[in-house]
Design an enzyme around this catalytic site. Sequence first.
Site, PDB file in Angstrom:
ATOM      1  N   THR A  12       6.175 -51.178  -0.367  1.00  0.00           N
ATOM      2  CA  THR A  12       7.527 -51.761  -0.242  1.00  0.00           C
ATOM      3  C   THR A  12       8.324 -51.656  -1.543  1.00  0.00           C
ATOM      4  O   THR A  12       9.483 -52.035  -1.593  1.00  0.00           O
ATOM      5  CB  THR A  12       7.448 -53.248   0.165  1.00  0.00           C
ATOM      6  OG1 THR A  12       6.673 -53.956  -0.815  1.00  0.00           O
ATOM      7  CG2 THR A  12       6.799 -53.410   1.532  1.00  0.00           C
ATOM      8  N   ASP A  15       8.779 -46.860  -5.768  1.00  0.00           N
ATOM      9  CA  ASP A  15       7.974 -45.639  -5.696  1.00  0.00           C
ATOM     10  C   ASP A  15       7.292 -45.500  -4.348  1.00  0.00           C
ATOM     11  O   ASP A  15       7.200 -44.401  -3.795  1.00  0.00           O
ATOM     12  CB  ASP A  15       6.918 -45.627  -6.805  1.00  0.00           C
ATOM     13  CG  ASP A  15       7.535 -45.520  -8.193  1.00  0.00           C
ATOM     14  OD1 ASP A  15       8.765 -45.621  -8.299  1.00  0.00           O
ATOM     15  OD2 ASP A  15       6.785 -45.327  -9.165  1.00  0.00           O
ATOM     16  N   ASP A  58      -5.218 -56.978  -0.222  1.00  0.00           N
ATOM     17  CA  ASP A  58      -4.809 -57.674  -1.445  1.00  0.00           C
ATOM     18  C   ASP A  58      -5.659 -57.182  -2.611  1.00  0.00           C
ATOM     19  O   ASP A  58      -6.887 -57.191  -2.536  1.00  0.00           O
ATOM     20  CB  ASP A  58      -4.999 -59.183  -1.265  1.00  0.00           C
ATOM     21  CG  ASP A  58      -4.252 -59.994  -2.310  1.00  0.00           C
ATOM     22  OD1 ASP A  58      -4.180 -59.543  -3.477  1.00  0.00           O
ATOM     23  OD2 ASP A  58      -3.751 -61.079  -1.975  1.00  0.00           O
ATOM     24  N   ALA A  81       0.678 -50.511  -6.354  1.00  0.00           N
ATOM     25  CA  ALA A  81       0.898 -51.960  -6.404  1.00  0.00           C
ATOM     26  C   ALA A  81       0.564 -52.483  -7.800  1.00  0.00           C
ATOM     27  O   ALA A  81      -0.414 -52.063  -8.412  1.00  0.00           O
ATOM     28  CB  ALA A  81       0.033 -52.659  -5.363  1.00  0.00           C
ATOM     29  N   SER A 125       1.299 -45.825 -16.894  1.00  0.00           N
ATOM     30  CA  SER A 125       2.672 -46.083 -17.343  1.00  0.00           C
ATOM     31  C   SER A 125       2.878 -45.697 -18.798  1.00  0.00           C
ATOM     32  O   SER A 125       1.968 -45.826 -19.625  1.00  0.00           O
ATOM     33  CB  SER A 125       2.970 -47.578 -17.179  1.00  0.00           C
ATOM     34  OG  SER A 125       4.116 -47.957 -17.899  1.00  0.00           O
ATOM     35  N   GLU A 127       4.438 -47.397 -20.752  1.00  0.00           N
ATOM     36  CA  GLU A 127       4.348 -48.640 -21.526  1.00  0.00           C
ATOM     37  C   GLU A 127       2.989 -48.749 -22.225  1.00  0.00           C
ATOM     38  O   GLU A 127       2.824 -49.557 -23.135  1.00  0.00           O
ATOM     39  CB  GLU A 127       4.575 -49.855 -20.619  1.00  0.00           C
ATOM     40  CG  GLU A 127       6.011 -50.031 -20.154  1.00  0.00           C
ATOM     41  CD  GLU A 127       6.950 -50.552 -21.240  1.00  0.00           C
ATOM     42  OE1 GLU A 127       6.467 -51.206 -22.190  1.00  0.00           O
ATOM     43  OE2 GLU A 127       8.166 -50.298 -21.148  1.00  0.00           O
ATOM     44  N   TYR A 149       1.649 -56.386 -19.718  1.00  0.00           N
ATOM     45  CA  TYR A 149       1.729 -55.345 -18.691  1.00  0.00           C
ATOM     46  C   TYR A 149       1.149 -54.030 -19.210  1.00  0.00           C
ATOM     47  O   TYR A 149       0.328 -53.386 -18.555  1.00  0.00           O
ATOM     48  CB  TYR A 149       3.195 -55.144 -18.267  1.00  0.00           C
ATOM     49  CG  TYR A 149       3.421 -53.919 -17.405  1.00  0.00           C
ATOM     50  CD1 TYR A 149       3.043 -53.916 -16.066  1.00  0.00           C
ATOM     51  CD2 TYR A 149       4.007 -52.762 -17.932  1.00  0.00           C
ATOM     52  CE1 TYR A 149       3.243 -52.785 -15.261  1.00  0.00           C
ATOM     53  CE2 TYR A 149       4.217 -51.640 -17.151  1.00  0.00           C
ATOM     54  CZ  TYR A 149       3.833 -51.660 -15.818  1.00  0.00           C
ATOM     55  OH  TYR A 149       4.020 -50.545 -15.031  1.00  0.00           O
ATOM     56  N   HIS A 179      11.287 -44.221 -14.423  1.00  0.00           N
ATOM     57  CA  HIS A 179      11.887 -43.496 -13.308  1.00  0.00           C
ATOM     58  C   HIS A 179      12.663 -44.500 -12.465  1.00  0.00           C
ATOM     59  O   HIS A 179      12.146 -45.535 -12.090  1.00  0.00           O
ATOM     60  CB  HIS A 179      10.835 -42.740 -12.503  1.00  0.00           C
ATOM     61  CG  HIS A 179       9.608 -43.540 -12.201  1.00  0.00           C
ATOM     62  ND1 HIS A 179       8.714 -43.916 -13.181  1.00  0.00           N
ATOM     63  CD2 HIS A 179       9.140 -44.055 -11.044  1.00  0.00           C
ATOM     64  CE1 HIS A 179       7.737 -44.621 -12.637  1.00  0.00           C
ATOM     65  NE2 HIS A 179       7.975 -44.736 -11.341  1.00  0.00           N
ATOM     66  N   ARG A 184      15.735 -49.367  -7.271  1.00  0.00           N
ATOM     67  CA  ARG A 184      15.152 -50.128  -8.375  1.00  0.00           C
ATOM     68  C   ARG A 184      15.486 -51.598  -8.189  1.00  0.00           C
ATOM     69  O   ARG A 184      16.567 -51.950  -7.714  1.00  0.00           O
ATOM     70  CB  ARG A 184      15.769 -49.618  -9.671  1.00  0.00           C
ATOM     71  CG  ARG A 184      14.987 -49.643 -10.951  1.00  0.00           C
ATOM     72  CD  ARG A 184      13.549 -49.625 -10.877  1.00  0.00           C
ATOM     73  NE  ARG A 184      12.942 -49.076 -12.108  1.00  0.00           N
ATOM     74  CZ  ARG A 184      11.676 -49.195 -12.388  1.00  0.00           C
ATOM     75  NH1 ARG A 184      10.871 -49.847 -11.569  1.00  0.00           N
ATOM     76  NH2 ARG A 184      11.161 -48.662 -13.487  1.00  0.00           N
TER      77      ARG A 184
END
Length: 321
Positions: A12, A15, A58, A81, A125, A127, A149, A179, A184
Amino acid sequence: MARKRALITGITGQDGSYLAEFLLDQGYEVIGMIRRSSTVNFERIRHIQDRITLTPGDLLDEVSLIHMLREHRPAEVYNLAAQSFVQTSFSQPVFTGEVTALGVTRLLDAIRIVDPEIRFYQASSSEMFGKVVEVPQRETTPFYPRSPYGVAKVYGHWITVNYRESYGMHASSGILFNHESPRRGLEFVTRKISHGVARIALGLDTELRLGNLDAQRDWGFAGDYVRAMWLMLQQDQPGDYVVATGQTHSVRRFCELAFGYAGLDYQKHVVVDERFFRPAEVDLLVGDPSRAYEQLGWKPEVSFEQLVEMMVEADIRLLRG
């Protein structure tokens, strides 16, 4: 011939929605994992919801992942996710670790138990590079994350490498640089800018409050980047790839272009607000996508300027209703 089946966690999200569209176009049967919660937002996949199968699962619960894999038997799993907002990771560091780090382990372990032949994609990522030790950043650049993160993503990245090497799994990581798209979330600076421009252009607001305008990022279009994810899982050998444009732009430049498309001067509307600065700032992220270009045959198709224009136009349309 049976259609190839792929499972996407985080379907959802931005990406996930673009990847689902892409895989449907490739003739895949697409399964999307969703958490059993009352806050799931189907906005981004509503237009394809009748063509995909949604299943509960989950990342905090390995047993649910095992059941899901046994029931649907995918050939490919794309793990998109995560608790993916950097700012939130400072206020929810433990939860971020549970989902974004340990969630990867639970999913890899579920695959190992159910069917180690399943091909796995991990969303790593830029990051992870954080306080960069070289420019541009490539697959061999050491990680120095600057947020919970980023730290969690480093764990997810290395546990993917570990399962690949320990169990011979086809597990690959895409080290994706920023991206963006009209899909977004509003908490991300690019969308905050495009949405703010639309509100000001339509007379709904007069100012836009932002943090560090001098932070520089390598920004590409999310729709281009999901193609790279798929290409990784089509290779004979798994591996890790930097996915980026190789060009960098400042938040200030993004503002200049976005306001410019609406015939506005950003300097008359943007207010720098200390509240939006991060506790530890990442100043310059720019990727070297040579390996993805050469081994995957991947290249971005949407330019930075086209991306900014696309986002502003979409938000103006959205707000006009």
